[in-house]
Design a protein around this motif. Structure first.
Motif, PDB file in Angstrom:
ATOM      1  N   LEU A 106       0.776  -1.289  -0.002  1.00  0.00           N
ATOM      2  CA  LEU A 106      -0.004   0.134   0.144  1.00  0.00           C
ATOM      3  C   LEU A 106       0.892   1.201  -0.011  1.00  0.00           C
ATOM      4  O   LEU A 106       0.554   2.380  -0.799  1.00  0.00           O
ATOM      5  N   ALA A 107       1.929   1.400   0.688  1.00  0.00           N
ATOM      6  CA  ALA A 107       2.957   2.191   0.629  1.00  0.00           C
ATOM      7  C   ALA A 107       3.503   2.840  -0.839  1.00  0.00           C
ATOM      8  O   ALA A 107       3.693   3.688  -1.075  1.00  0.00           O
ATOM      9  N   LEU A 108       3.705   1.727  -1.327  1.00  0.00           N
ATOM     10  CA  LEU A 108       4.310   1.682  -2.729  1.00  0.00           C
ATOM     11  C   LEU A 108       3.212   2.050  -3.596  1.00  0.00           C
ATOM     12  O   LEU A 108       3.268   3.022  -4.572  1.00  0.00           O
ATOM     13  N   GLY A 109       1.958   1.505  -3.388  1.00  0.00           N
ATOM     14  CA  GLY A 109       0.882   2.488  -4.129  1.00  0.00           C
ATOM     15  C   GLY A 109       0.629   3.823  -3.858  1.00  0.00           C
ATOM     16  O   GLY A 109       0.519   4.624  -4.670  1.00  0.00           O
ATOM     17  N   CYS A 110       0.888   4.334  -2.581  1.00  0.00           N
ATOM     18  CA  CYS A 110       0.802   5.562  -2.276  1.00  0.00           C
ATOM     19  C   CYS A 110       1.888   6.578  -3.245  1.00  0.00           C
ATOM     20  O   CYS A 110       1.719   7.467  -3.422  1.00  0.00           O
ATOM     21  N   VAL A 111       3.179   5.776  -3.299  1.00  0.00           N
ATOM     22  CA  VAL A 111       4.004   6.588  -3.887  1.00  0.00           C
ATOM     23  C   VAL A 111       3.713   6.859  -5.445  1.00  0.00           C
ATOM     24  O   VAL A 111       4.152   7.705  -5.969  1.00  0.00           O
ATOM     25  N   THR A 112       3.353   5.640  -6.003  1.00  0.00           N
ATOM     26  CA  THR A 112       2.654   5.510  -7.327  1.00  0.00           C
ATOM     27  C   THR A 112       1.671   6.636  -7.768  1.00  0.00           C
ATOM     28  O   THR A 112       1.716   7.382  -8.595  1.00  0.00           O
ATOM     29  N   MET A 113       0.688   7.051  -6.733  1.00  0.00           N
ATOM     30  CA  MET A 113      -0.262   7.929  -6.832  1.00  0.00           C
ATOM     31  C   MET A 113       0.436   9.310  -6.648  1.00  0.00           C
ATOM     32  O   MET A 113       0.321  10.286  -7.233  1.00  0.00           O
ATOM     33  N   LEU A 114       1.296   9.373  -5.757  1.00  0.00           N
ATOM     34  CA  LEU A 114       1.843  10.848  -5.742  1.00  0.00           C
ATOM     35  C   LEU A 114       2.794  11.090  -6.689  1.00  0.00           C
ATOM     36  O   LEU A 114       2.488  12.100  -7.115  1.00  0.00           O
ATOM     37  N   VAL A 115       3.394  10.306  -7.381  1.00  0.00           N
ATOM     38  CA  VAL A 115       4.041  10.433  -8.459  1.00  0.00           C
ATOM     39  C   VAL A 115       3.312  10.950  -9.616  1.00  0.00           C
ATOM     40  O   VAL A 115       3.324  11.944 -10.498  1.00  0.00           O
ATOM     41  N   GLY A 116       1.944  10.327  -9.752  1.00  0.00           N
ATOM     42  CA  GLY A 116       1.074  10.535 -10.891  1.00  0.00           C
ATOM     43  C   GLY A 116       0.307  11.958 -10.455  1.00  0.00           C
ATOM     44  O   GLY A 116       0.117  12.743 -11.320  1.00  0.00           O
ATOM     45  N   VAL A 117       0.136  12.423  -9.297  1.00  0.00           N
ATOM     46  CA  VAL A 117      -0.271  13.669  -9.152  1.00  0.00           C
ATOM     47  C   VAL A 117       0.696  14.731  -9.371  1.00  0.00           C
ATOM     48  O   VAL A 117       0.297  15.920 -10.087  1.00  0.00           O
ATOM     49  N   ALA A 118       2.100  14.566  -9.028  1.00  0.00           N
ATOM     50  CA  ALA A 118       3.155  15.425  -9.357  1.00  0.00           C
ATOM     51  C   ALA A 118       3.309  15.596 -10.956  1.00  0.00           C
ATOM     52  O   ALA A 118       3.527  16.448 -11.185  1.00  0.00           O
ATOM     53  N   ARG A 119       3.343  14.524 -11.654  1.00  0.00           N
ATOM     54  CA  ARG A 119       3.484  14.693 -13.080  1.00  0.00           C
ATOM     55  C   ARG A 119       2.379  15.302 -13.605  1.00  0.00           C
ATOM     56  O   ARG A 119       2.612  16.022 -14.731  1.00  0.00           O
ATOM     57  N   ALA A 120       1.254  14.952 -13.292  1.00  0.00           N
ATOM     58  CA  ALA A 120      -0.085  15.479 -14.094  1.00  0.00           C
ATOM     59  C   ALA A 120      -0.416  16.783 -13.657  1.00  0.00           C
ATOM     60  O   ALA A 120      -0.881  17.708 -14.330  1.00  0.00           O
ATOM     61  N   HIS A 121       0.262  17.416 -12.440  1.00  0.00           N
ATOM     62  CA  HIS A 121      -0.278  18.589 -11.741  1.00  0.00           C
ATOM     63  C   HIS A 121      -1.901  18.608 -11.862  1.00  0.00           C
ATOM     64  O   HIS A 121      -2.350  19.716 -11.950  1.00  0.00           O
ATOM     65  N   HIS A 122      -2.513  17.470 -11.426  1.00  0.00           N
ATOM     66  CA  HIS A 122      -3.738  17.348 -11.253  1.00  0.00           C
ATOM     67  C   HIS A 122      -4.152  16.545 -10.133  1.00  0.00           C
ATOM     68  O   HIS A 122      -3.510  15.475  -9.878  1.00  0.00           O
ATOM     69  N   PRO A 123      -5.221  16.861  -9.183  1.00  0.00           N
ATOM     70  CA  PRO A 123      -5.636  15.867  -8.320  1.00  0.00           C
ATOM     71  C   PRO A 123      -5.810  14.571  -8.429  1.00  0.00           C
ATOM     72  O   PRO A 123      -5.550  13.498  -7.637  1.00  0.00           O
ATOM     73  N   LEU A 124      -6.146  14.094  -9.765  1.00  0.00           N
ATOM     74  CA  LEU A 124      -6.703  12.810 -10.125  1.00  0.00           C
ATOM     75  C   LEU A 124      -5.307  11.987 -10.525  1.00  0.00           C
ATOM     76  O   LEU A 124      -5.305  11.012 -10.808  1.00  0.00           O
ATOM     77  N   GLY A 125      -4.132  12.706 -10.655  1.00  0.00           N
ATOM     78  CA  GLY A 125      -2.679  12.262 -11.138  1.00  0.00           C
ATOM     79  C   GLY A 125      -2.895  11.200 -12.482  1.00  0.00           C
ATOM     80  O   GLY A 125      -3.213  11.914 -13.180  1.00  0.00           O
ATOM     81  N   TRP A 126      -2.632   9.859 -12.331  1.00  0.00           N
ATOM     82  CA  TRP A 126      -2.580   9.077 -13.550  1.00  0.00           C
ATOM     83  C   TRP A 126      -4.163   9.116 -14.071  1.00  0.00           C
ATOM     84  O   TRP A 126      -4.316   8.851 -15.421  1.00  0.00           O
ATOM     85  N   PHE A 127      -5.130   9.393 -13.621  1.00  0.00           N
ATOM     86  CA  PHE A 127      -6.376   9.216 -13.942  1.00  0.00           C
ATOM     87  C   PHE A 127      -6.964  10.352 -14.678  1.00  0.00           C
ATOM     88  O   PHE A 127      -8.244  10.647 -14.875  1.00  0.00           O
ATOM     89  N   ALA A 128      -6.034  11.589 -14.527  1.00  0.00           N
ATOM     90  CA  ALA A 128      -6.678  12.872 -15.075  1.00  0.00           C
ATOM     91  C   ALA A 128      -6.684  12.750 -16.457  1.00  0.00           C
ATOM     92  O   ALA A 128      -6.056  12.175 -17.428  1.00  0.00           O
TER      93      ALA A 128
END
Length: 128
Positions: A106-128
Motif C-alpha cells: 500500500l505504501a508503494l501504491g501511495c508513492v505511485t499515486m503521489l508521482v502521478g499527481v506530481a507529474r500531471a499537476h492534477h489531483p486525479l494524477g494518473w487518472f486525469a
C-alpha cells in the motif's frame, strides 16, 4: 520566484532524491519482510531520514519559489502522509508479517499515486 537555473537544479535534485528515497524504502521494506535486522539499524534509518529531509526541503523550495498553490499540491501531500504512515507500519509497527507486507504494498501504491499527481499537476494524477 526562482531563477530558471535554480528551478532546474531544485527540480533535478528533488527528482533524484525521490528516486533514492523510494529505492531505499523498497530495499528496507524487502529486508524487513525477510526478517533482516539491518533495515531498522541506525545507519539505515539515519540515511533514510537524511535523504527525506533534503527531499522535503527541495519540495518546499520548489513550491514556495514557484508560488505553487494549485489544487493538486494538498492531494500530493495527502499521499505523502499516507506513504509515511504505511511505511512506518511496513518497516516496524505492524504486528504481523502479513500486515507488514500489506502496508509495504500500500505504501508503494501511495508513492505511485503521489508521482502521478506530481507529474500531471492534477489531483486525479494518473487518472486525469
Amino acid at each position: 520566484m526562482v531563477s530558471p537555473e535554480l528551478y532546474v537544479a531544485l527540480r533535478h535534485s528533488h527528482l533524484g532524491l525521490v528516486s533514492l528515497s523510494v529505492a531505499l524504502f523498497a530495499l528496507r521494506g524487502l529486508g524487513a519482510l525477510s526478517g533482516a535486522a539491518w533495515p531498522l539499524r541506525p545507519a539505515a534509518r539515519g540515511l533514510s531520514v537524511a535523504i527525506d529531509v533534503v527531499l522535503l526541503l527541495t519540495g518546499v523550495s520548489l513550491a514556495v519559489g514557484l508560488q505553487v498553490s494549485q489544487a493538486w499540491l494538498p492531494v500530493k501531500l495527502g499521499w505523502l502522509v499516507a506513504y509515511i504512515g504505511l511505511g512506518s507500519l511496513a518497516l516496524k509497527r505492524a504486528p504481523t508479517r502479513a500486515a507488514k507486507a500489506l502496508a509495504f504494498v500500500l505504501a508503494l501504491g501511495c508513492v505511485t499515486m503521489l508521482v502521478g499527481v506530481a507529474r500531471a499537476h492534477h489531483p486525479l494524477g494518473w487518472f486525469a
